[in-house]
Scaffold this motif. Sequence first.
Motif, short mmCIF file in Angstrom:
data_model
loop_
_atom_site.label_atom_id
_atom_site.label_comp_id
_atom_site.label_asym_id
_atom_site.label_seq_id
_atom_site.Cartn_x
_atom_site.Cartn_y
_atom_site.Cartn_z
N GLU A 109 -10.48 7.54 -9.87
CA GLU A 109 -10.47 8.53 -10.69
C GLU A 109 -8.80 8.78 -11.37
N VAL A 110 -8.14 8.45 -10.43
CA VAL A 110 -6.64 8.77 -10.65
C VAL A 110 -5.70 7.33 -10.29
N LEU A 111 -5.05 6.73 -11.15
CA LEU A 111 -4.16 5.70 -10.80
C LEU A 111 -2.80 6.00 -11.00
N LEU A 112 -2.11 6.21 -9.96
CA LEU A 112 -0.64 6.69 -9.71
C LEU A 112 0.41 5.67 -9.79
N ILE A 113 1.14 5.32 -10.88
CA ILE A 113 2.22 4.13 -10.77
C ILE A 113 3.50 4.69 -10.20
N SER A 114 3.64 4.60 -8.99
CA SER A 114 4.75 5.54 -8.69
C SER A 114 6.39 4.79 -8.38
N THR A 115 6.00 3.56 -9.08
CA THR A 115 7.38 2.85 -9.11
C THR A 115 7.80 2.21 -10.72
N THR A 116 8.70 2.31 -11.02
CA THR A 116 9.16 1.77 -12.56
C THR A 116 8.97 0.10 -12.25
N GLN A 117 8.96 -0.55 -11.18
CA GLN A 117 8.80 -1.89 -10.90
C GLN A 117 7.43 -2.73 -11.06
N ALA A 118 6.48 -1.77 -11.11
CA ALA A 118 5.22 -2.27 -11.39
C ALA A 118 4.92 -2.65 -12.79
N VAL A 119 4.11 -3.53 -12.81
CA VAL A 119 3.59 -4.24 -14.31
C VAL A 119 2.17 -4.01 -14.46
N ILE A 120 1.83 -3.35 -15.55
CA ILE A 120 0.32 -3.20 -15.93
C ILE A 120 0.09 -3.87 -17.10
N THR A 121 -0.95 -4.48 -17.41
CA THR A 121 -1.37 -5.11 -18.63
C THR A 121 -2.04 -3.90 -19.48
N ALA A 122 -2.01 -4.31 -21.02
CA ALA A 122 -2.59 -3.53 -21.81
C ALA A 122 -4.20 -3.62 -21.77
N ARG A 123 -4.47 -4.84 -21.27
CA ARG A 123 -6.08 -4.70 -21.17
C ARG A 123 -6.33 -3.77 -19.89
N ALA A 124 -5.59 -3.83 -18.70
CA ALA A 124 -5.99 -2.73 -17.91
C ALA A 124 -6.02 -1.45 -18.25
N VAL A 125 -4.80 -1.14 -19.15
CA VAL A 125 -4.58 0.46 -19.43
C VAL A 125 -5.88 0.75 -20.36
N SER A 126 -6.62 -0.32 -21.17
CA SER A 126 -7.74 0.04 -22.04
C SER A 126 -8.73 0.20 -21.23
N GLU A 127 -9.21 -0.55 -20.28
CA GLU A 127 -10.43 -0.72 -19.31
C GLU A 127 -10.47 0.78 -18.53
N LEU A 128 -9.17 1.28 -18.04
CA LEU A 128 -9.12 2.37 -17.34
C LEU A 128 -9.37 3.71 -18.24
N ALA A 129 -8.70 3.37 -19.48
CA ALA A 129 -9.28 4.46 -20.59
C ALA A 129 -10.68 4.67 -20.84
N LYS A 130 -11.58 3.39 -20.87
CA LYS A 130 -12.72 3.57 -21.15
C LYS A 130 -13.42 3.91 -20.04
N SER A 131 -13.06 3.94 -18.80
CA SER A 131 -13.68 4.57 -17.63
C SER A 131 -13.36 5.97 -17.32
N GLU A 132 -12.43 6.54 -18.26
CA GLU A 132 -12.06 7.75 -18.07
C GLU A 132 -11.26 8.18 -16.66
N THR A 133 -10.30 7.21 -16.41
CA THR A 133 -9.32 7.14 -15.34
C THR A 133 -7.97 7.75 -15.87
N LYS A 134 -7.58 8.67 -14.97
CA LYS A 134 -6.24 9.20 -15.32
C LYS A 134 -5.07 8.01 -14.72
N LEU A 135 -4.23 7.76 -15.80
CA LEU A 135 -3.03 7.02 -15.25
C LEU A 135 -2.13 7.55 -15.31
N ILE A 136 -1.18 7.76 -14.45
CA ILE A 136 -0.19 8.50 -14.21
C ILE A 136 1.06 7.36 -13.87
N PHE A 137 2.19 7.73 -14.61
CA PHE A 137 3.40 6.93 -14.54
C PHE A 137 4.71 7.68 -13.73
#
Length: 279
Positions: free
Chosen positions: A16-44
């Motif tokens: 439901e919610v994915l919290l990226i709690s470190t600035t050292q994490a790397v996330i791909t554009a594909r992952a962001v796109s798929e998370l958005a399609k599934s209506e998942t909140k992505l917090i940085f």
Amino acid sequence: MQTNSSLNEIPLDDIEVLLISTTQAVITARAVSELAKSETKLIFSDTTGEPICETVSYLPNNRSAALLRKQFEWDENRKAMLWTWVVNAKIGMQIVVLERRKLETEALRYEAGKLEINDVTNREAVVARKYFPLLFETGFERRDFNPYNAALNYGYSLLLSLVNRTIVAAGSLTQLGIHHDNDENQFNLGSDLMEPFRPIIDWWVSEQEIKEMNPELKIGLVELFNLELKFNGKNTILRNAVKTHVGNCLKYLNGDSEEVHIEVELGDEISSHAINGHV
């Protein structure tokens, strides 16, 4: 999700919610796109670990021009009445929290008795100025920089994100609130509807001995959304109560119901799961 030592796979439907709690994490554009399609909140988070921004999907599955027109035309009397119920529920929960901590509640009860339609005398703010020093310590102010305020802000950010996700999933805009009306706030409606549940964050934080923000504290705040409680007489968990509440409010604002009930009954789970001495 890949770390230096392992690779973990989690179905998107379970997030439901994915919290990226470190600035050292790397996330791909594909992952962001798929998370958005599934209506998942992505917090940085920023370099201090504080939530700083979140994603908002452009195209929720059920957003329509007709639904947006309805939101722009929400009845002013309904907005005023809903804000009154929201504030009343929030103050009621603040009183419950003080009672759980065996603290004085007379001042808050007095202010609650003066609540008017649309809270035209701003009892919400008056109560807050009395509530936080009672809950934490004399002289405590929300604008101060200290570990307790950091924990509160973190918990509120998670709560706001859950509320925003539910609003967007319903096809509504987060920018158009019923009380908050700040051009710089993209989440005015979320800021309004989250209010009755903020005292639960306060209660949990007040039960901890916090020396600094650390991963254990953040995990505890995330897990708080699985807290068992009763909402409007039904057994549920906090995250589901929030989603039900937001849905009820939107139905009322859209004219599909005539009243909104906001009744939260807390158990003793927070006390038994406190992590004193570890944060």
